[in-house]
Design a protein around this motif. Structure first.
Motif, PDB file in Angstrom:
ATOM      1  N   UNK A   3      -7.711  -7.628   0.761  1.00 10.80           N
ATOM      2  CA  UNK A   3      -7.865  -6.191   1.001  1.00 10.80           C
ATOM      3  C   UNK A   3      -8.712  -5.615  -0.126  1.00 10.80           C
ATOM      4  N   UNK A   4      -9.664  -4.799   0.242  1.00 16.97           N
ATOM      5  CA  UNK A   4     -10.446  -4.106  -0.775  1.00 16.97           C
ATOM      6  C   UNK A   4      -9.960  -2.667  -0.856  1.00 16.97           C
ATOM      7  N   UNK A   5      -9.954  -2.146  -2.071  1.00 20.33           N
ATOM      8  CA  UNK A   5      -9.541  -0.750  -2.264  1.00 20.33           C
ATOM      9  C   UNK A   5     -10.695   0.145  -1.830  1.00 20.33           C
ATOM     10  N   UNK A   6     -10.501   0.873  -0.732  1.00 17.92           N
ATOM     11  CA  UNK A   6     -11.570   1.727  -0.214  1.00 17.92           C
ATOM     12  C   UNK A   6     -11.155   3.197  -0.322  1.00 17.92           C
ATOM     13  N   UNK A   7     -12.121   4.093  -0.195  1.00 14.85           N
ATOM     14  CA  UNK A   7     -11.854   5.514  -0.446  1.00 14.85           C
ATOM     15  C   UNK A   7     -10.827   6.102   0.540  1.00 14.85           C
TER      16      UNK A   7
END
Ligand SMILES: [Fe+2]
Ligand SMILES: [Fe+2]
Length: 152
Positions: A3-7
């Motif tokens: 999982x990437x930390x996205x806005x």
């Protein structure tokens, strides 16, 4: 896939975003442990992740109550339902069932959805509550005391 930390996960409440980032890290650690087919590591990450999620839920609920969020009770019920699901998966894992991948996928889907929908819904009320506390000399350290209470 990690999982990437996205806005769209960003609430703008620093203390909450830090905790959500930590939960995302744990889910990514779980994915690594599964990939390495290391059942002991999976168990250790699961224990740490479950403890951390429960502390986060408790802290988040207390913050919502303190801020006077109208949907604090239903939000707590959503947390409790998820905690029960998580506990059932952990029991299965501990009993030797191969549920790690299924559990990982459930965690990833549920938590991302919960942050984007349910957590985002309290942001403006909770931000207002934090602002009020910071101006109130009797409540100025409520936030740091509460974090310590749930995470120490
Ligand atoms: Fe929540
Ligand atoms: Fe949350």
């Amino acid at each position: 896939m990690a999982i990437e930390w996205t806005s769209d996960l960003h609430t703008g409440i620093e203390v909450i975003d830090d905790q959500h980032k930590r939960i995302v890290d744990y889910i990514n650690q779980l994915e690594n442990a599964i990939r390495q087919t290391d059942s002991r590591s999976v168990g250790l990450v699961l224990d740490a992740l479950a403890d951390y999620c429960l502390a986060h839920f408790g802290f988040e609920e207390s913050l919502q109550e303190k801020a006077g969020y109208a949907l604090a009770k239903p939000h707590k019920v959503i947390h409790e339902t998820f905690a029960k699901r998580l506990a059932r998966y952990r029991e299965k894992h501990n009993a030797g069932e191969d549920v790690a991948q299924q559990l990982h996928d459930m965690l990833k889907t549920w938590l991302m959805h919960h942050i984007k929908r349910d957590d985002m819904a309290y942001v403006s009320v909770v931000k207002g509550g934090i602002d009020r506390m910071s101006r109130d000399k009797n409540d100025g350290d409520w936030l740091s005391r509460s974090v310590k209470g749930y995470f120490n």
